[in-house]
Design an enzyme around this catalytic site. Sequence first.
Site, PDB file in Angstrom:
ATOM      1  N   ASP A 148       9.890 -62.958 -19.390  1.00  0.00           N
ATOM      2  CA  ASP A 148      10.769 -62.157 -18.536  1.00  0.00           C
ATOM      3  C   ASP A 148      12.167 -62.215 -19.140  1.00  0.00           C
ATOM      4  O   ASP A 148      13.061 -62.892 -18.633  1.00  0.00           O
ATOM      5  CB  ASP A 148      10.760 -62.692 -17.094  1.00  0.00           C
ATOM      6  N   ILE A 149      12.323 -61.518 -20.245  1.00  0.00           N
ATOM      7  CA  ILE A 149      13.556 -61.589 -21.032  1.00  0.00           C
ATOM      8  C   ILE A 149      14.469 -60.429 -20.628  1.00  0.00           C
ATOM      9  O   ILE A 149      14.162 -59.268 -20.892  1.00  0.00           O
ATOM     10  CB  ILE A 149      13.245 -61.553 -22.539  1.00  0.00           C
ATOM     11  N   GLU A 150      15.582 -60.776 -19.990  1.00  0.00           N
ATOM     12  CA  GLU A 150      16.446 -59.748 -19.416  1.00  0.00           C
ATOM     13  C   GLU A 150      17.867 -59.779 -19.958  1.00  0.00           C
ATOM     14  O   GLU A 150      18.716 -59.003 -19.515  1.00  0.00           O
ATOM     15  CB  GLU A 150      16.470 -59.884 -17.884  1.00  0.00           C
ATOM     16  N   SER A 151      18.140 -60.679 -20.890  1.00  0.00           N
ATOM     17  CA  SER A 151      19.497 -60.735 -21.453  1.00  0.00           C
ATOM     18  C   SER A 151      19.421 -61.244 -22.884  1.00  0.00           C
ATOM     19  O   SER A 151      18.388 -61.728 -23.342  1.00  0.00           O
ATOM     20  CB  SER A 151      20.394 -61.654 -20.614  1.00  0.00           C
TER      21      SER A 151
END
Length: 291
Positions: A148-151
């Site tokens: 869950d890579i969001e940045s």
Amino acid sequence: MAAQSLVLLLSLLIVALVKQSHGAGIAVYWGQDSGEGTLADACATGNYAYVNIAFLTTFGNGQTPVLNLAGHCDPSSNTCTSLSNDIRACQSQGIKVLLSIGGATGSYSISSTDDATQVANYLWNNYLGGQSNSRPLGDAILDGIDFDIESGSDQYWDELAKALAGFTQQKVYLAAAPQCPFPDAHLSGAISTGLFDYVWVQFYNNPPCQYSGNADNLISAWNQWTTVQASQIFLGLPAAAEAAPSGGFIPADVLASQVLPTIKGSSKYGGVMLWSKKFDNGYSSAIKSSV
């Protein structure tokens, strides 16, 4: 003639069993609110096929990894090891339990191929089939890792996926939770490896491609996502309106009548992902028969 009929019957039975084994299911995120009940309770509802334990918020680039499970337990004082019993209880019901890495707020990045290998080894030894004296969740072996890579950068997530897929002692299931604008800013390269079993796309907090009174933009984006090299694609939704401040909630009856009939036409349709257990107060029960 009777033999031919038997062969036909067996063939149909095999097809039915294969379809059943790849049946659609609901995935849920658990771990970010102590009021959402235990992991064992979540699995005991019978509503979920996948549970993502969220989140490993700090890792990579030489950082000491940090598991953040909000008020559920404190990894630094070793109180999360008791979750092993819950994890095994879930798995005994056929539910896949993954560790979700990243999240909306965290300190994570992969700085090189070597760094990706180091992070993969850490995950293997501390959460998967390897061995370590400091397994934060105890000795239970998780089924896989959710990205869950969001940045941060989009670099080297593909290398992490390759390194995790390289462990042959256990099938490590790989999942990704990209945002619905296609392609995803952080995970496009990783998903392009073709190594991901599940891609649960976040169709919420993303006005250009989420449900907003009609499903046109959502379905348009869904049709793009089904072109990626992944085994199954999931429709990621908020389990309640308050779960997604920027929108995307779809009432259960609308989901069943206006959205699912269209997207279920895809051979890659895997089901629905929900954020999160905290907000799921009846939503999964309401949609389960339609998923």
